[in-house]
Design a protein around this motif. Structure first.
Motif, PDB file in Angstrom:
ATOM      1  N   LEU A  84       0.807  -1.223   0.000  1.00  0.00           N
ATOM      2  CA  LEU A  84       0.000   0.000   0.000  1.00  0.00           C
ATOM      3  C   LEU A  84       0.840   1.273   0.000  1.00  0.00           C
ATOM      4  O   LEU A  84       0.352   2.345  -0.338  1.00  0.00           O
ATOM      5  N   PHE A  85       2.113   1.158   0.428  1.00  0.00           N
ATOM      6  CA  PHE A  85       3.016   2.308   0.408  1.00  0.00           C
ATOM      7  C   PHE A  85       4.443   1.771   0.348  1.00  0.00           C
ATOM      8  O   PHE A  85       4.763   0.772   0.992  1.00  0.00           O
ATOM      9  N   GLU A  86       5.294   2.461  -0.421  1.00  0.00           N
ATOM     10  CA  GLU A  86       6.687   2.042  -0.465  1.00  0.00           C
ATOM     11  C   GLU A  86       7.574   3.176  -0.949  1.00  0.00           C
ATOM     12  O   GLU A  86       7.225   3.903  -1.878  1.00  0.00           O
ATOM     13  N   THR A 258      -5.598   1.070  10.279  1.00  0.00           N
ATOM     14  CA  THR A 258      -4.931   2.330   9.950  1.00  0.00           C
ATOM     15  C   THR A 258      -3.589   2.471  10.669  1.00  0.00           C
ATOM     16  O   THR A 258      -3.466   2.110  11.839  1.00  0.00           O
ATOM     17  N   LEU A 259      -2.609   2.993   9.958  1.00  0.00           N
ATOM     18  CA  LEU A 259      -1.322   3.393  10.532  1.00  0.00           C
ATOM     19  C   LEU A 259      -1.112   4.869  10.241  1.00  0.00           C
ATOM     20  O   LEU A 259      -1.269   5.315   9.103  1.00  0.00           O
ATOM     21  N   THR A 260      -0.748   5.630  11.280  1.00  0.00           N
ATOM     22  CA  THR A 260      -0.496   7.059  11.127  1.00  0.00           C
ATOM     23  C   THR A 260       0.796   7.427  11.842  1.00  0.00           C
ATOM     24  O   THR A 260       0.983   7.083  13.007  1.00  0.00           O
ATOM     25  N   PHE A 261       1.697   8.121  11.134  1.00  0.00           N
ATOM     26  CA  PHE A 261       2.954   8.552  11.738  1.00  0.00           C
ATOM     27  C   PHE A 261       3.625   9.589  10.850  1.00  0.00           C
ATOM     28  O   PHE A 261       3.237   9.778   9.686  1.00  0.00           O
ATOM     29  N   ILE A 262       4.604  10.274  11.418  1.00  0.00           N
ATOM     30  CA  ILE A 262       5.413  11.212  10.642  1.00  0.00           C
ATOM     31  C   ILE A 262       6.599  10.450  10.076  1.00  0.00           C
ATOM     32  O   ILE A 262       7.356   9.828  10.823  1.00  0.00           O
ATOM     33  N   HIS A 263       6.745  10.492   8.760  1.00  0.00           N
ATOM     34  CA  HIS A 263       7.853   9.797   8.113  1.00  0.00           C
ATOM     35  C   HIS A 263       9.162  10.301   8.721  1.00  0.00           C
ATOM     36  O   HIS A 263       9.448  11.495   8.686  1.00  0.00           O
ATOM     37  N   PRO A 264       9.967   9.407   9.311  1.00  0.00           N
ATOM     38  CA  PRO A 264      11.162   9.866  10.043  1.00  0.00           C
ATOM     39  C   PRO A 264      12.277  10.424   9.173  1.00  0.00           C
ATOM     40  O   PRO A 264      13.220  11.015   9.696  1.00  0.00           O
ATOM     41  N   PHE A 265      12.164  10.301   7.842  1.00  0.00           N
ATOM     42  CA  PHE A 265      13.253  10.761   6.981  1.00  0.00           C
ATOM     43  C   PHE A 265      12.865  11.932   6.073  1.00  0.00           C
ATOM     44  O   PHE A 265      13.733  12.649   5.596  1.00  0.00           O
ATOM     45  N   GLU A 268       7.060  13.906   6.278  1.00  0.00           N
ATOM     46  CA  GLU A 268       5.695  13.936   5.759  1.00  0.00           C
ATOM     47  C   GLU A 268       4.786  13.079   6.639  1.00  0.00           C
ATOM     48  O   GLU A 268       5.218  12.053   7.168  1.00  0.00           O
ATOM     49  N   LYS A 269       3.541  13.504   6.790  1.00  0.00           N
ATOM     50  CA  LYS A 269       2.586  12.709   7.553  1.00  0.00           C
ATOM     51  C   LYS A 269       2.083  11.558   6.692  1.00  0.00           C
ATOM     52  O   LYS A 269       1.612  11.770   5.568  1.00  0.00           O
ATOM     53  N   ILE A 270       2.196  10.361   7.212  1.00  0.00           N
ATOM     54  CA  ILE A 270       1.746   9.166   6.507  1.00  0.00           C
ATOM     55  C   ILE A 270       0.508   8.614   7.205  1.00  0.00           C
ATOM     56  O   ILE A 270       0.534   8.348   8.406  1.00  0.00           O
ATOM     57  N   THR A 271      -0.570   8.466   6.463  1.00  0.00           N
ATOM     58  CA  THR A 271      -1.774   7.815   6.978  1.00  0.00           C
ATOM     59  C   THR A 271      -2.248   6.827   5.933  1.00  0.00           C
ATOM     60  O   THR A 271      -2.631   7.211   4.833  1.00  0.00           O
ATOM     61  N   ILE A 272      -2.195   5.556   6.267  1.00  0.00           N
ATOM     62  CA  ILE A 272      -2.607   4.506   5.348  1.00  0.00           C
ATOM     63  C   ILE A 272      -3.737   3.713   6.001  1.00  0.00           C
ATOM     64  O   ILE A 272      -3.641   3.312   7.156  1.00  0.00           O
ATOM     65  N   THR A 273      -4.808   3.506   5.236  1.00  0.00           N
ATOM     66  CA  THR A 273      -5.962   2.762   5.739  1.00  0.00           C
ATOM     67  C   THR A 273      -6.285   1.606   4.800  1.00  0.00           C
ATOM     68  O   THR A 273      -6.206   1.756   3.578  1.00  0.00           O
ATOM     69  N   LYS A 274      -6.615   0.476   5.385  1.00  0.00           N
ATOM     70  CA  LYS A 274      -7.024  -0.701   4.614  1.00  0.00           C
ATOM     71  C   LYS A 274      -8.435  -1.073   5.010  1.00  0.00           C
ATOM     72  O   LYS A 274      -8.747  -1.249   6.197  1.00  0.00           O
ATOM     73  N   GLU A 275      -9.316  -1.182   4.016  1.00  0.00           N
ATOM     74  CA  GLU A 275     -10.723  -1.495   4.286  1.00  0.00           C
ATOM     75  C   GLU A 275     -10.873  -2.860   4.961  1.00  0.00           C
ATOM     76  O   GLU A 275      -9.984  -3.707   4.899  1.00  0.00           O
ATOM     77  N   PHE A 276     -12.030  -3.052   5.592  1.00  0.00           N
ATOM     78  CA  PHE A 276     -12.302  -4.291   6.304  1.00  0.00           C
ATOM     79  C   PHE A 276     -12.343  -5.482   5.340  1.00  0.00           C
ATOM     80  O   PHE A 276     -12.717  -5.337   4.175  1.00  0.00           O
ATOM     81  N   PRO A 277     -12.011  -6.662   5.831  1.00  0.00           N
ATOM     82  CA  PRO A 277     -12.203  -7.877   5.030  1.00  0.00           C
ATOM     83  C   PRO A 277     -13.690  -8.098   4.737  1.00  0.00           C
ATOM     84  O   PRO A 277     -14.569  -7.569   5.418  1.00  0.00           O
ATOM     85  N   LYS A 278     -13.970  -8.924   3.740  1.00  0.00           N
ATOM     86  CA  LYS A 278     -15.344  -9.170   3.311  1.00  0.00           C
ATOM     87  C   LYS A 278     -16.202  -9.747   4.425  1.00  0.00           C
ATOM     88  O   LYS A 278     -17.403  -9.474   4.511  1.00  0.00           O
TER      89      LYS A 278
END
Length: 285
Positions: A84-86, A258-265, A268-278
């Motif tokens: 989801l992010f790299e 959801t994961l939320t944090f400030i990119h340490p390098f 930038e603020k990173i907020t990634i969310t993954k929807e619920f499983p089916k």
């Protein structure tokens, strides 16, 4: 082997076993079991000699932690992962339920990372590694370090509680609309806040509730134990359950959303969310 960290022993009073002393000494390893594994792998040296678990250290000793060289022909676990992010420092992937993050088994997320992520272009690139864990039956977001420095720094962010994790679960029984659970786990303080998003009546379970969870500490099985402690175990949990209230065959209804944090390098603020499983959506569309 490449040196990751060096530590010089200061005043300790009397000799102490290395695996007892070294807990908390290295930034990349912060548990007794982790230290023990590193010693057994031969990546810890004391005064330029490979250490053993029986070794006692003294004031003035130099302890070095090395990075194992990766084998070029090391067999990888062929398993497709959703990324989801790299970037060159880190990645965030989706861990499906029913797979281990790491451990002695071959079929782990850890063993599948190299084929799913791009190699970092930075000079301290290393084998990508998860910097936290999710239980075997839990689905959701997993943070990965791709360089030696990023693995160290991301571990520090977790220790400082600067990475916010949000989970969603479906739990059983009548429950307050929101609250905080402060129930010790393994004789250590543990805290979780929760908020009920939706509730429905259930002929078998009384009520089923979609809850949002924010763990403020990181104890083993914390969310599962905390909801069980207030009489509202997570649906599908076979280990922390009420009598005759186990749903079989559907797995655990716990998702790291959801994961939320400030990119340490790059700050930038990173907020990634993954929807619920089916399976969540079948109960709460």
């Amino acid at each position: 082997m490449k040196i990751l960290e060096t530590h010089i022993v200061k005043t300790i009073g009397k000799p102490i076993r290395l695996q007892e002393y070294a807990v908390g000494v290295f930034k990349t390893i912060n548990t007794k079991s982790g230290i023990k594994k590193a010693i057994k792998k031969g990546v810890v040296k004391v005064n330029d000699k490979t250490a053993t678990t029986a070794l006692h250290i003294n004031e003035g000793d130099t302890i070095e932690l090395f990075q194992l060289e990766e084998k070029a022909n090391q067999k990888q676990f062929e398993f497709s992962l959703e990324v989801l992010f790299e970037d060159d420092y880190l990645a965030i992937i989706y861990k499906p339920p029913g797979i281990l993050v790491s451990g002695n088994s071959f079929a782990t997320i850890d063993n599948a990372l190299m084929q799913n992520l791009q190699k970092s272009a930075l000079t301290d690139t290393t084998r990508p590694r998860p910097v936290h864990r999710l239980d075997y039956p839990t689905s959701g977001l997993l943070l990965i370090g791709k360089t030696t420095e990023s693995i160290i720094v991301l571990n520090q962010l977790f220790e400082k509680k600067e990475i916010q994790k949000t989970y969603h679960a479906i739990c059983i029984g009548k429950i307050e609309r929101n609250g905080e659970i402060n129930f010790p786990i393994d004789d250590k303080k543990a805290s979780t806040s929760f908020e009920v998003i939706q509730s429905i009546e259930s002929p078998r379970f009384g009520f089923l509730n979609l809850v949002k969870l924010h763990p403020k500490t990181g104890r083993k099985h914390q969310l599962r134990k905390h909801l069980f402690s207030i009489g509202n175990p997570i649906l599908g949990d076979k280990e922390y359950s009420l009598e005759n209230k186990i749903l079989k065959g559907k797995g655990l209804f716990l998702h790291a959303s959801t994961l939320t944090f400030i990119h340490p390098f790059n700050n930038e603020k990173i907020t990634i969310t993954k929807e619920f499983p089916k399976k969540f959506k079948k109960i709460f569309p």
